[in-house]
Design a protein around this motif. Structure first.
Motif, PDB file in Angstrom:
ATOM      1  N   ASN A  46      42.660  34.755  37.516  1.00 58.80           N
ATOM      2  CA  ASN A  46      43.560  35.226  36.811  1.00 58.80           C
ATOM      3  C   ASN A  46      43.301  37.004  36.567  1.00 58.80           C
ATOM      4  O   ASN A  46      42.499  37.469  37.334  1.00 58.80           O
ATOM      5  CB  ASN A  46      43.542  34.712  35.147  1.00 58.80           C
ATOM      6  CG  ASN A  46      42.108  35.098  34.690  1.00 58.80           C
ATOM      7  OD1 ASN A  46      41.458  36.026  34.759  1.00 58.80           O
ATOM      8  ND2 ASN A  46      41.387  33.930  34.147  1.00 58.80           N
ATOM      9  N   ASN A  47      44.433  37.724  36.073  1.00 64.52           N
ATOM     10  CA  ASN A  47      44.345  39.254  35.940  1.00 64.52           C
ATOM     11  C   ASN A  47      43.118  39.500  35.189  1.00 64.52           C
ATOM     12  O   ASN A  47      42.946  41.113  35.387  1.00 64.52           O
ATOM     13  CB  ASN A  47      45.604  39.524  35.445  1.00 64.52           C
ATOM     14  CG  ASN A  47      45.905  39.287  34.041  1.00 64.52           C
ATOM     15  OD1 ASN A  47      45.080  38.694  33.234  1.00 64.52           O
ATOM     16  ND2 ASN A  47      46.962  39.703  33.379  1.00 64.52           N
ATOM     17  N   GLN A  48      42.334  38.939  34.468  1.00 62.85           N
ATOM     18  CA  GLN A  48      41.052  39.377  33.832  1.00 62.85           C
ATOM     19  C   GLN A  48      40.048  39.653  34.966  1.00 62.85           C
ATOM     20  O   GLN A  48      39.475  40.617  34.767  1.00 62.85           O
ATOM     21  CB  GLN A  48      40.607  38.424  32.850  1.00 62.85           C
ATOM     22  CG  GLN A  48      39.600  39.101  32.005  1.00 62.85           C
ATOM     23  CD  GLN A  48      39.239  38.219  30.918  1.00 62.85           C
ATOM     24  OE1 GLN A  48      39.891  37.046  30.622  1.00 62.85           O
ATOM     25  NE2 GLN A  48      37.707  38.335  30.368  1.00 62.85           N
ATOM     26  N   TYR A  49      40.114  38.847  35.752  1.00 59.95           N
ATOM     27  CA  TYR A  49      38.995  39.190  36.906  1.00 59.95           C
ATOM     28  C   TYR A  49      39.438  39.450  38.263  1.00 59.95           C
ATOM     29  O   TYR A  49      38.739  40.174  39.096  1.00 59.95           O
ATOM     30  CB  TYR A  49      38.172  37.740  36.936  1.00 59.95           C
ATOM     31  CG  TYR A  49      37.592  37.233  35.772  1.00 59.95           C
ATOM     32  CD1 TYR A  49      36.407  38.080  35.460  1.00 59.95           C
ATOM     33  CD2 TYR A  49      37.911  36.500  34.932  1.00 59.95           C
ATOM     34  CE1 TYR A  49      35.654  37.796  34.341  1.00 59.95           C
ATOM     35  CE2 TYR A  49      37.192  36.185  33.541  1.00 59.95           C
ATOM     36  CZ  TYR A  49      36.166  36.867  33.369  1.00 59.95           C
ATOM     37  OH  TYR A  49      35.477  36.548  32.400  1.00 59.95           O
ATOM     38  N   ILE A  50      40.732  39.067  38.779  1.00 59.48           N
ATOM     39  CA  ILE A  50      41.080  39.654  39.881  1.00 59.48           C
ATOM     40  C   ILE A  50      41.996  40.889  39.938  1.00 59.48           C
ATOM     41  O   ILE A  50      42.806  41.031  39.190  1.00 59.48           O
ATOM     42  CB  ILE A  50      41.955  38.438  40.563  1.00 59.48           C
ATOM     43  CG1 ILE A  50      41.227  37.218  40.692  1.00 59.48           C
ATOM     44  CG2 ILE A  50      42.922  38.673  41.798  1.00 59.48           C
ATOM     45  CD1 ILE A  50      41.852  35.980  41.418  1.00 59.48           C
ATOM     46  N   SER A  51      41.399  41.682  41.033  1.00 60.14           N
ATOM     47  CA  SER A  51      42.175  42.994  41.012  1.00 60.14           C
ATOM     48  C   SER A  51      43.250  43.041  41.960  1.00 60.14           C
ATOM     49  O   SER A  51      44.427  43.446  41.613  1.00 60.14           O
ATOM     50  CB  SER A  51      41.071  43.970  41.628  1.00 60.14           C
ATOM     51  OG  SER A  51      41.618  44.947  42.136  1.00 60.14           O
ATOM     52  N   ASN A  52      43.233  42.416  43.067  1.00 66.23           N
ATOM     53  CA  ASN A  52      44.589  42.284  43.942  1.00 66.23           C
ATOM     54  C   ASN A  52      44.222  41.076  45.083  1.00 66.23           C
ATOM     55  O   ASN A  52      43.233  40.760  45.053  1.00 66.23           O
ATOM     56  CB  ASN A  52      44.864  43.495  44.465  1.00 66.23           C
ATOM     57  CG  ASN A  52      43.869  43.915  45.462  1.00 66.23           C
ATOM     58  OD1 ASN A  52      44.144  43.725  46.488  1.00 66.23           O
ATOM     59  ND2 ASN A  52      42.852  44.630  45.045  1.00 66.23           N
ATOM     60  N   VAL A  53      45.488  40.559  45.540  1.00 66.23           N
ATOM     61  CA  VAL A  53      45.461  39.449  46.320  1.00 66.23           C
ATOM     62  C   VAL A  53      45.950  39.878  47.537  1.00 66.23           C
ATOM     63  O   VAL A  53      47.141  40.728  47.538  1.00 66.23           O
ATOM     64  CB  VAL A  53      45.894  38.211  45.908  1.00 66.23           C
ATOM     65  CG1 VAL A  53      46.204  37.000  46.783  1.00 66.23           C
ATOM     66  CG2 VAL A  53      45.251  37.596  44.405  1.00 66.23           C
ATOM     67  N   GLN A  54      45.546  39.569  48.941  1.00 70.78           N
ATOM     68  CA  GLN A  54      45.923  40.123  50.055  1.00 70.78           C
ATOM     69  C   GLN A  54      46.217  39.051  51.012  1.00 70.78           C
ATOM     70  O   GLN A  54      45.290  38.067  51.468  1.00 70.78           O
ATOM     71  CB  GLN A  54      45.016  41.243  50.663  1.00 70.78           C
ATOM     72  CG  GLN A  54      44.623  42.243  49.726  1.00 70.78           C
ATOM     73  CD  GLN A  54      43.592  43.318  50.284  1.00 70.78           C
ATOM     74  OE1 GLN A  54      43.326  43.179  51.482  1.00 70.78           O
ATOM     75  NE2 GLN A  54      43.276  44.329  49.364  1.00 70.78           N
TER      76      GLN A  54
END
Ligand code: BG6
Length: 490
Positions: free
Chosen positions: A203-211
């Motif tokens: 989720n957005n608490q832990y993940i900065s970005n997805v590629q």
């Protein structure tokens, strides 16, 4: 494997797709016992072929793959050919007769699979004749398989869908996206939903970005005729890239069933932020390859059947935002292109730094944590990689980035199944999980249309990247603006 009973009716049975993909995959089903005695395949196309000639072509297409000659010959005995004009009602009546006759001959259980390996412009005509000439069986199942491209924008996709859904119900329609047949793509729900340590940070608490990267080394080859009408946005992003994004970002389904998965994916696609023209300019980049630096390889515009001033894009990079609580503020970068330096299909998930860095005051010089990255590699060699901060013995607290890497042993890779084989097994077994439904198509086209519309208004400056690179400079800039960078291939 459990033997299935059915008649395949393949429209476009003399064509390239059928010979390159379908027949070899059907043969694998035969070797593995999904198909044994109780099946027949009717190939239809315009040309006049005899059953015998058709069988020869089938045997040739299979032989290249695996070949016990005797088994190939007995497999080919199940194939029948019917010359067919898609507009001629009489031909459908003949087809119906042949199907009924083969159904009796092979005790095929009144089950039929209609496979459209023809250009999409014929889907509607064929479907409506199947209806008006009563080709559907009342007992047994009727399934329709269609290949992409599924429309070229929302309006045409909708028209196409309307034309087939007059004859077939949604639970009879199998829309192929061959990326959903890749083993590692099918593993994504396992990885996400059986590992609490991943689920907890998804989720957005832990993940900065997805590629999400779908890079190809090949150029357009001999497919320019089609490609000139498509471009990378339609060819790879609307379907393959977004389907992977859907599996990465969808909410946890209540259970692992086709309908629960489709519901979650389609909900996710409905939450893709729709861009204004200005936002398209900020968030999407297109490119077209020129020759490589040494000019060994031609540029796209030099390829056969490509206009000298073609503006068709062969590269897309974009930033996608999802309007829901889980993903608010997390960019999903997607990228796909032809003639790039390496063939790779992968998802790199970049985690945020630890919010409370206890080393920041006194040890900032030697403790320099880097972002944790989880990479799900779909191709070329499927596997999982995790970059973690750690230390090396003798180096005190000085941080190093350690890589944990899982790759299936070579022996098990040898057993891996090709996408078409897996999808055909699903079709004969009636499992729609790895296909796309109309609602997913609707929302993905709605999103893509905004980008396409803007790009059609503005002349690009092509070519703008050299073959054998990772695409145009603007693709790197897109991430740099957000203080990120591509994990793969920079
Ligand atoms: C197809 C596209 O859907 O996927 C092609 O039409 C592309 O342009 C191909 O080359 C890539 O598939 P794969 O499985 O080789 O990555």
């Amino acid at each position: 494997a459990q033997e299935q009973r059915l008649i395949f009716i393949i429209f476009g049975g003399s064509g390239d797709l059928a010979h390159r993909k379908l027949y070899p995959a059907l043969f694998k089903l035969y070797v593995k016992g999904y198909l044994r005695q109780h099946f027949a395949v009717i190939g239809t196309a315009r040309r006049q072929w005899s059953h015998e000639y058709f069988r020869q072509t089938v045997m040739e297409s299979v032989v290249a793959d695996i070949g016990d000659q005797e088994q190939i010959a007995s497999f080919a005995q199940h194939f029948y050919y019917q010359s067919h004009d898609v507009n001629d009602a009489e031909h459908y009546i003949a087809l119906k007769k042949l199907s009924a006759q083969l159904n009796d001959q092979y005790s095929a259980g009144n089950n039929q699979v209609f496979y459209m390996a023809v250009a999409p412009k014929f889907f509607g005509t064929v479907a409506s004749h199947i209806n008006s000439e009563h080709l559907l069986n009342e007992q047994g199942f009727n399934r329709l398989v269609i290949e992409k491209p599924f429309g070229r924008d929302l309006a045409s996709a909708k028209a196409l869908n309307d034309s087939i859904s007059k004859t077939f119900a949604e639970d009879q329609i199998y829309r192929i996206d061959h990326y959903l047949g890749k083993e590692m793509v099918q593993a994504l729900p396992i990885i996400r939903f059986t590992n609490p340590l991943l689920a907890a940070v998804w989720n957005n608490q832990y993940i900065s970005n997805v590629q999400i990267t779908l890079s190809e080394t090949l150029g357009v080859g001999e497919r320019a005729g089609y490609y000139e009408t498509a471009g990378t946005l339609r060819d790879m992003i609307q379907n393959h890239a977004l389907q992977i994004l859907g599996l990465i970002a969808m909410d946890r389904p209540a259970e692992f069933t086709a309908s629960a998965i489709h519901d979650q994916k389609s909900k996710l696609f409905s939450q893709l932020q729709l861009y204004s023209a200005e936002q398209v300019d900020q968030n999407f980049v297109r490119g077209q390859y020129g020759p490589d630096a040494k000019e060994y390889q031609q540029g796209y515009r030099e390829a056969d059947n490509v206009a000298d001033d073609s503006n068709t894009e062969t590269f897309v990079a974009g930033k996608i935002l999802i309007d829901n609580d889980t993903w608010q503020g997390v960019p999903f970068y997607v990228r796909s292109g032809k003639r790039l330096r390496r063939k790779a299909t992968r998802v790199d998930i970049v985690f945020k730094p630890e919010a409370n860095n206890i080393f920041a005051t006194k040890l900032a010089k030697i403790v320099r944590p880097r972002p944790v990255v989880l990479s799900l590699v779909i191709e070329p060699k499927q596997g999982i990689q995790l970059l973690l901060n750690a230390t090396t013995p003798g180096n005190g607290l000085r941080t190093t980035l350690d890589e944990l890497r899982f790759q299936p042993p070579a022996a098990s890779l040898a057993d891996s199944q090709e996408a078409y084989e897996k999808l055909l097994i699903d079709i004969v077994e009636g499992n729609q999980t790895n296909f796309t439904n109309w609602s997913e198509q609707y929302y993905t086209w709605r999103f893509i249309d905004r980008i396409r519309k803007r790009w059609d208004e503005v002349q690009p400056d092509f070519p703008n990247y050299c073959s054998n690179t990772f695409g145009p400079e603007a693709s790197d800039q897109l991430l740099k603006k957000d203080s990120h960078e591509w994990i793969f291939g920079t």
